[in-house]
Scaffold this active site. Structure first.
Site, PDB file in Angstrom:
ATOM      1  CG  HIS A 268      34.201  49.280  47.073  1.00 53.93           C
ATOM      2  ND1 HIS A 268      34.939  48.570  46.166  1.00 53.93           N
ATOM      3  CD2 HIS A 268      35.075  49.767  47.990  1.00 53.93           C
ATOM      4  CE1 HIS A 268      36.212  48.624  46.518  1.00 53.93           C
ATOM      5  NE2 HIS A 268      36.318  49.348  47.620  1.00 53.93           N
TER       6      HIS A 268
ATOM      7  CG  HIS B  79      40.719  41.680  46.464  1.00 54.61           C
ATOM      8  ND1 HIS B  79      41.208  42.107  45.259  1.00 54.61           N
ATOM      9  CD2 HIS B  79      40.631  42.777  47.247  1.00 54.61           C
ATOM     10  CE1 HIS B  79      41.394  43.419  45.289  1.00 54.61           C
ATOM     11  NE2 HIS B  79      41.052  43.858  46.478  1.00 54.61           N
TER      12      HIS B  79
ATOM     13  NE  ARG C 172      42.208  47.337  42.045  1.00 50.46           N
ATOM     14  CZ  ARG C 172      41.434  47.085  43.102  1.00 50.46           C
ATOM     15  NH1 ARG C 172      40.099  47.040  42.960  1.00 50.46           N
ATOM     16  NH2 ARG C 172      41.976  46.850  44.284  1.00 50.46           N
TER      17      ARG C 172
ATOM     18  CG  ASP D  30      38.346  44.183  50.767  1.00 52.56           C
ATOM     19  OD1 ASP D  30      38.836  45.280  51.112  1.00 52.56           O
ATOM     20  OD2 ASP D  30      38.125  43.892  49.574  1.00 52.56           O
TER      21      ASP D  30
ATOM     22  NE  ARG E 247      43.906  54.121  48.203  1.00 53.72           N
ATOM     23  CZ  ARG E 247      42.875  53.919  47.387  1.00 53.72           C
ATOM     24  NH1 ARG E 247      42.610  54.790  46.428  1.00 53.72           N
ATOM     25  NH2 ARG E 247      42.108  52.848  47.525  1.00 53.72           N
TER      26      ARG E 247
ATOM     27  CG  ASP F 245      44.171  49.907  49.201  1.00 51.35           C
ATOM     28  OD1 ASP F 245      44.216  48.682  49.205  1.00 51.35           O
ATOM     29  OD2 ASP F 245      43.394  50.567  49.931  1.00 51.35           O
TER      30      ASP F 245
END
Length: 399
Positions: free
Chosen positions: A227, A215, A184, A299, A123, A115
């Protein structure tokens, strides 16, 4: 004109007609490539085909036995990496090269993904200049800048040896209380999200790196982090079409070839399954209504929105039945094995047809081939020029 010249001209015309006719029937990369894909699939075992449908997580910062087992025994389609797995440019390149080396005997290359969105979601390790958030890029609202950001994201990943980026975010930030999307997102305006997101997507693709738009069908109007729990969005299809679906529809029309489906419950469309497990969302809406023909990936199935409600094998089977091609299991190699075993059992007991598996494997192979992916080793990482370019783009955004 002499008879010889006339005859020669006619011969040239006949040859040209033949060549044009041949390529009309057999376009470059078309029928021949389809035959190649068919041949690959026909020579694969069921285990190998199911393996290609998994993108798994890794452990630690170097190759270990569970990871090697996923590659060499289960022929897994690819891996996802997080910051914990990437401590320096040198270590990252070495780790990825180890995976590529382990995959040498497999006919299909690995998807190696992160990501790398820019902003707060990055990352890659080392002294890499970072971009501002998508929200700040959206405030600048310059498509040329977004394309350049995407291009540089692609260059970063390619430099390290990755070939798949889970970016850009095409969620419309329509709910200011959203705990997971926020900055984001490019904007609360779907037109801005569409234009800037698509340019970022194209920039990533321009570097031979696969871009993932996410998404689907839109995570921007949630008030729960998937999450941690399952978000619920009480919108009708018409309301989604007027807002959340706009960027995805336009991205599909503009060449999106990988779409990530979110873990969101949309009870007015499907009151049983979250979108990642919903045939109504993945097949009826994304495939049939929006005419999407590319690869669909879930996801992460270890997120609590799914993991707290379904077993790993159960959710993997339902995701494939819903229409997904790739199942993302970002943590724990054993969970990936559990998912593959469940999918195999589902085929053997007739719950999923092998033809359905073949459809997904064909799309996955075609995606890998269209980007000419190979398990070639990466050399030393050079970031100076990329950092200079990123800094220049940041100056333009901040102005």
């Amino acid at each position: 004109m002499s008879k010889n010249k006339i005859g020669y001209s006619l011969l040239i015309i006949m040859i040209l007609v033949f060549i044009l006719s041949y390529f009309a029937i057999n376009p470059i990369g078309g029928k021949n490539r389809d035959n190649d894909v068919h041949s690959l699939i026909s020579n694969m075992t069921l285990d190998e085909k199911i393996g290609q449908m998994l993108v798994a997580g890794v452990n630690g910062t170097q190759m270990d036995e569970p990871t090697k087992n996923l590659i060499q025994k289960h022929k897994v389609g690819g891996f996802i990496f997080f910051s914990d797995h990437l401590t320096s440019p040198e270590q990252t390149v070495r780790f990825l090269n180890q995976l590529k080396e382990a995959n040498t005997d497999n006919p299909l290359p690995l998807l190696l993904s992160v990501d790398q969105e820019g902003g707060n979601v990055t990352r890659l390790p080392g002294r890499i200049s970072n971009f501002p958030t998508n929200q700040k890029i959206g405030n600048a609202n310059d498509p040329d800048v977004s394309y350049e950001v995407g291009t540089l994201l692609g260059q970063e990943l390619k430099e390290f040896g990755f070939n798949l980026d889970f970016a850009p975010v095409l969620d419309v930030n329509s709910n200011p209380n959203n705990p997971i999307i926020g900055d984001r997102s490019f904007s609360a305006d779907p037109d801005i999200v569409s234009e800037l997101g698509i340019q970022t997507m194209k920039g990533i693709q321009s570097q031979g790196v696969i871009s993932t738009v996410k998404h689907f069908p839109g995570h921007g109007d949630t008030s729960v982090d998937s999450h941690l729990a399952l978000p619920v969005v009480n919108k009708s299809l018409q309301e989604l079409e007027d807002m959340e679906l706009i960027p995805f529809k336009r991205a599909i029309d503009d060449g999106a070839d990988l779409i990530m489906v979110a873990h969101i419950l949309l009870p007015r469309l499907d009151d049983t399954y979250p979108s990642s497990l919903s045939e109504t969302i993945v097949t009826d809406l994304l495939r049939n209504k929006l005419k999407y023909k590319g690869v669909v990936i879930t996801d992460d199935m270890t997120m609590k929105a799914v993991a707290d409600n379904y077993g790993m094998g159960e959710s993997a089977v339902q995701a494939v039945k819903a229409g997904s091609d790739l199942v993302l299991i970002a943590h724990d190699a054993q969970k990936a094995v559990t998912a593959m075993e469940a999918l195999k059992s589902a085929v053997q007991n007739g719950d999923i047809s092998e033809e359905r598996i073949n459809e997904s494997v064909k799309r996955v192979i075609q995606l890998k081939q269209s980007y000419n992916l190979e398990d070639t080793h990466t050399g030393e990482v050079e970031l100076r020029d990329i950092n200079h370019s990123i800094d220049a783009v940041n100056s333009r955004i901040q102005r």
